[in-house]
Scaffold this motif. Sequence first.
Motif: not given
Length: 555
Positions: A529-555
């Motif tokens: 919600k915080q970054w979807e309007k900011v991080y607009t590089a193609p695929g950038g936000l999804e890649r970052w969130l994927k790595h946050m999940r691997i690091a243990g960020m809760p859903e």
Amino acid sequence: MSRKTPEIDPKSAETVTFGGFVFLTKSRELWTAEGRAIDLRSQSAEVLSTLAARAGEIVSKDALMRAVWPDTFVTEDSLTQCIADIRRALGEDAHAIVETFPKRGYRLNADPSAAASGAAAGTERAKSRFPRAGFILAALVLVVAATGAYYGAEIWRATPVRSSDMPRIAVLPFEDFSTGADKGYLSDAVAEGIITDLARSKTYAVIARNSSFRYRDKPTDARRIGDELGVDYLLEGSQQKIGDRLKVSAQLLDAHDGSHLWANSYDREIGDLFVVQEEIIRTIAERVWHRIERPWPQSDAARVSALHYYLMGFVEIDKDFSAAGTALLRQYSLKAIEADPNSQFGYIGLAHSYRIDADYAWHEQDRDEGLKRAAEYADKAILLAPDDPESQWARARVHADAGEVEQALARFDQAIALNPSNSMILVSSTDSLVWVGRTDEAIDRIKQAMGIDPFYPDWFNWQMGWALYAKNDCGAALAWMRRMSRIPNGAYRTLAEIHACLGNEREAREALAVSLKDSPGESIHKLRKQWEKVYTAPGGLERWLKHMRIAGMPE
């Protein structure tokens, strides 16, 4: 290391002698004529080898950097540190053996009368003191050093930053001769103000404060500092607060020979601080044949107090980039406004504190509300001081975090135009570029900042790590993060995503755990919600969130 430039083909001689030393060109070893080995860092030995290959000739900085770092991005600081290392090894304070030619390069002045037999004798003496077992051990050490140098060099490959042909000035920190409660009252306000105002001129290149302030509490060796920073002029001085009066002395030095070009002193009421700064600036400009024409600023004691609190606040956030650090920044900013509500300083500090809290979910505030308040304070600062680069910078950062990319970049450009030597503004402008996918442009801008600030602060490494992560060069990103002397709390989230990218799940989880101490309510849902309007590089936000999940960020 390979040589790619035809102008540095080595000479046939295996030894070069100078000032009682023997340099073995094949093994790149330095010895005294009596056979005692002299330690040199591998890159310093490479620089000396390149100079020895053209002994008696001026070798340009570009040629040296291409020879020693052929495929690696480095700033001129790497070269000047190697030159300083060589001179220390030779015990050479006069700069007569390794001679500097400003804006041209360096020359190794070898012994002109050294006969081949004498050189050979020196070599044999050196070999006799160094048995075969020592050579084997040295070879192993060199292999390890070369391997480390290779992988260190691979962390970023690019063209070295070139220096400007304009005259270059460094403003050293002013000594504070105040006593008692007055000690440190103005911190570095006098010198920082001079740096900012001088940088507005297109006549000079001004070294960033972070580099020139490294010489605090050290003797002023104009030639050495000039060599290390690559400058033509040095400004040094002192300040002393006595009650309601301020005494400021300043002198301009020629960095090539240490001669005095100009000196003056000022004794004013404390409220005249900004007028005193302007007098110094105008006098320096006149001495180097260019005058800076701008209206003189207004000044009073309340404004100086506000500046004092503002500087204290940023000292705290620089020491501790965390929730506690932003709390202190906010407290000092409020004190600045209380001291002078008509100056911009406190509002700039509040804008940054609310923006940082919003970005990192510190102090449990609503992000949109936090950015709104940050924008209001930044707008107030601009209203009070539209020509202050840090007012424009504060507003640019809020635009960037709100996803208003074009407005952010326009504000950043305005701030940079007002103070071209502010490397911090340059680097902080790169977030917006990364978020929209202009990653190479962001990396180039970080390099530019490193070029004008040879001793850049740790967080530049953090920013380069983040940009390289976005470029999907995670190995290089981790190497840049590890250059930081201390990783602040705010950087652990970046460290977590880089480790996740590399498949280092345990390290990623450990890093994220540190980050979440200040923002325990963070989640994937909130980040999206915080970054979807900011991080607009193609695929950038999804890649970052994927790595946050691997690091243990809760859903």
